[in-house]
Design an enzyme around this catalytic site. Structure first.
Site, PDB file in Angstrom:
ATOM      1  N   ASN A  10       0.860  -1.184   0.000  1.00 50.19           N
ATOM      2  CA  ASN A  10       0.000   0.000   0.000  1.00 50.19           C
ATOM      3  C   ASN A  10       0.902   1.242   0.000  1.00 50.19           C
ATOM      4  O   ASN A  10       1.528   1.549   1.004  1.00 50.19           O
ATOM      5  CB  ASN A  10      -0.878  -0.052   1.261  1.00 50.19           C
ATOM      6  CG  ASN A  10      -1.688   1.209   1.486  1.00 50.19           C
ATOM      7  OD1 ASN A  10      -1.785   2.068   0.600  1.00 50.19           O
ATOM      8  ND2 ASN A  10      -2.262   1.332   2.672  1.00 50.19           N
ATOM      9  N   LYS A  12       0.053   4.260  -0.150  1.00 48.13           N
ATOM     10  CA  LYS A  12      -0.589   5.415   0.492  1.00 48.13           C
ATOM     11  C   LYS A  12      -0.431   6.668  -0.391  1.00 48.13           C
ATOM     12  O   LYS A  12      -0.382   6.550  -1.603  1.00 48.13           O
ATOM     13  CB  LYS A  12      -0.042   5.609   1.906  1.00 48.13           C
ATOM     14  CG  LYS A  12      -0.114   4.313   2.728  1.00 48.13           C
ATOM     15  CD  LYS A  12       0.076   4.509   4.195  1.00 48.13           C
ATOM     16  CE  LYS A  12      -0.085   3.171   4.899  1.00 48.13           C
ATOM     17  NZ  LYS A  12       0.001   3.273   6.343  1.00 48.13           N
ATOM     18  N   HIS A 102      -9.487   1.297   5.317  1.00 47.75           N
ATOM     19  CA  HIS A 102      -8.182   1.437   5.967  1.00 47.75           C
ATOM     20  C   HIS A 102      -8.344   2.364   7.178  1.00 47.75           C
ATOM     21  O   HIS A 102      -9.137   3.315   7.142  1.00 47.75           O
ATOM     22  CB  HIS A 102      -7.155   2.000   4.981  1.00 47.75           C
ATOM     23  CG  HIS A 102      -5.758   1.936   5.519  1.00 47.75           C
ATOM     24  ND1 HIS A 102      -5.280   2.858   6.421  1.00 47.75           N
ATOM     25  CD2 HIS A 102      -4.753   1.047   5.315  1.00 47.75           C
ATOM     26  CE1 HIS A 102      -4.029   2.526   6.744  1.00 47.75           C
ATOM     27  NE2 HIS A 102      -3.686   1.440   6.083  1.00 47.75           N
ATOM     28  N   GLU A 104      -6.696   4.724   8.178  1.00 53.46           N
ATOM     29  CA  GLU A 104      -6.491   6.155   7.879  1.00 53.46           C
ATOM     30  C   GLU A 104      -7.746   6.758   7.238  1.00 53.46           C
ATOM     31  O   GLU A 104      -8.031   7.941   7.430  1.00 53.46           O
ATOM     32  CB  GLU A 104      -5.241   6.312   6.985  1.00 53.46           C
ATOM     33  CG  GLU A 104      -3.974   6.062   7.805  1.00 53.46           C
ATOM     34  CD  GLU A 104      -2.807   5.451   7.054  1.00 53.46           C
ATOM     35  OE1 GLU A 104      -2.807   5.467   5.808  1.00 53.46           O
ATOM     36  OE2 GLU A 104      -1.882   4.948   7.721  1.00 53.46           O
ATOM     37  N   GLU A 174      -5.071  -4.952  10.907  1.00 50.76           N
ATOM     38  CA  GLU A 174      -4.020  -3.954  11.084  1.00 50.76           C
ATOM     39  C   GLU A 174      -4.247  -3.208  12.400  1.00 50.76           C
ATOM     40  O   GLU A 174      -5.012  -2.228  12.428  1.00 50.76           O
ATOM     41  CB  GLU A 174      -4.048  -2.949   9.932  1.00 50.76           C
ATOM     42  CG  GLU A 174      -3.842  -3.570   8.573  1.00 50.76           C
ATOM     43  CD  GLU A 174      -3.280  -2.560   7.582  1.00 50.76           C
ATOM     44  OE1 GLU A 174      -2.195  -2.814   7.064  1.00 50.76           O
ATOM     45  OE2 GLU A 174      -3.912  -1.521   7.361  1.00 50.76           O
ATOM     46  N   GLY A 180       2.918   2.155  10.821  1.00 51.12           N
ATOM     47  CA  GLY A 180       3.863   3.244  10.602  1.00 51.12           C
ATOM     48  C   GLY A 180       4.629   3.651  11.852  1.00 51.12           C
ATOM     49  O   GLY A 180       5.278   4.689  11.879  1.00 51.12           O
ATOM     50  N   SER A 220       3.800  -2.175  10.086  1.00 55.23           N
ATOM     51  CA  SER A 220       5.269  -2.177  10.210  1.00 55.23           C
ATOM     52  C   SER A 220       5.925  -3.497   9.796  1.00 55.23           C
ATOM     53  O   SER A 220       6.943  -3.896  10.365  1.00 55.23           O
ATOM     54  CB  SER A 220       5.688  -1.812  11.636  1.00 55.23           C
ATOM     55  OG  SER A 220       5.242  -0.504  11.948  1.00 55.23           O
TER      56      SER A 220
HETATM   57  P1  PGA Z   1       3.059   0.263   7.589  1.00 55.16           P
HETATM   58  O1  PGA Z   1       1.573   0.455   7.008  1.00 55.16           O
HETATM   59  O2  PGA Z   1       3.619  -1.010   6.994  1.00 55.16           O
HETATM   60  O3  PGA Z   1       3.810   1.470   7.145  1.00 55.16           O
HETATM   61  O4  PGA Z   1       2.942   0.162   9.072  1.00 55.16           O
HETATM   62  C1  PGA Z   1       0.702  -0.629   6.870  1.00 55.16           C
HETATM   63  C2  PGA Z   1      -0.648  -0.157   6.374  1.00 55.16           C
HETATM   64  O5  PGA Z   1      -1.143   0.870   6.844  1.00 55.16           O
HETATM   65  O6  PGA Z   1      -1.269  -0.787   5.487  1.00 55.16           O
END
Ligand code: PGA
Length: 265
Positions: A10, A12, A102, A104, A174, A180, A220
């Site tokens: 992803n 983003k 997601h 976010e 997640e 992140g 992560s």
């Molecule tokens: P990340 O993001 O690997 O940077 O933690 C994962 C995600 O939000 O899909």
């Protein structure tokens, strides 16, 4: 029942369409160097909408063993929804997957379980495979409510879908506190919830359906942590954010199957 592992990147809101061409080319080379075997795992990139045409053109022209998808889709068919992107538009760009709900989007765009359900309905009706994201924040985790919280999100996202439809979805667990942050859930933490999700799917839709659904872990994920996650019985792949922007790291992640942990792929 064997489920084909899915390694999804992803991107983003990173990488413009010019940079996307470079990233996909580098990824193609890295996959070759690391001897990625597309029969063992499906590898998927999920760029911003504006990159999709460039990514599609390059992958198709060079026959790169990658699928591509989008980060969101409208719950509406078409019409006066300024800024939205329809499922039809994504299909026309060759997308096979779409991320829905997601954390976010839930956080910054206030997407409720109802909206996630509607988007899932629309994606399935059009033939896009939804990757439905679920997972708890730190407060919920500290209160040890993470399992019921996540299962309620899964049930809400899938309400009113048929067992045949549910069999096609991908669920990504997640935990928000691990996204992140560099804070990875332990493989045991991830398995606890992914296993509970499969149990819930079995309860709601039967064993046959629950055995078909791919359940991913995200938060992560790196090349150094992939194998310990993938050997867990209910983890069928990963949704990778930050590390998917590094082609060597992402290609290394796809090679998880070389290190066996007693699970066969
Ligand atoms: P990340 O993001 O690997 O940077 O933690 C994962 C995600 O939000 O899909």
């Amino acid at each position: 029942m064997s489920r084909k592992p899915l390694i999804a990147g992803n991107w983003k809101m990173n990488v413009n369409h010019v940079e996307a061409v470079g990233l996909v080319q580098k990824l193609a080379w890295a996959l070759g160097d690391f001897k990625y075997d597309p029969t063992k795992a499906e590898c998927l990139v999920i760029p911003p909408f504006v990159d999709l045409r460039s990514v599609q053109t390059l992958i198709e022209a060079d026959k790169i063993p990658l699928a591509w998808g989008a980060q969101d889709v409208s719950e509406h068919e078409n019409g006066a929804y300024t800024g939205d992107i329809s499922a039809e538009m994504l299909l026309k760009l060759g997308c096979s997957y779409v991320i829905i709900g997601h954390s976010e989007r839930r956080q910054y765009h206030h997407e409720s379980d109802f909206v996630v359900n509607e988007k899932t309905r629309n994606a399935l009706a059009k033939g896009l495979t939804p990757i439905i994201c679920v997972g708890e924040g730190l407060e919920v985790r500290r209160a040890e409510e993470h399992v019921p919280f996540t299962l309620a999100q899964v049930a809400a996202a899938l309400e009113d879908r048929t067992p045949e439809q549910v069999a096609k979805v991908v669920i990504a667990y997640e935990p928000i506190w691990a996204i992140g942050t560099g804070e990875v859930a332990t493989p045991e933490d991830a398995q606890e919830v992914c296993g509970a999700v499969r149990g819930k799917l079995a309860e709601l839709y039967g064993d046959e359906v629950s055995e078909q659904v791919r359940i991913l872990y995200g938060g992560s994920v790196k090349a150094s942590t992939i194998v310990a996650l993938m050997v867990k019985p209910d983890i069928d792949g990963v949704l990778v954010g930050g590390a998917s922007l590094n082609p060597d790291e992402f290609a290394l992640i796809t090679r998880f199957y070389e290190a066996s942990g007693g699970k066969s792929w």
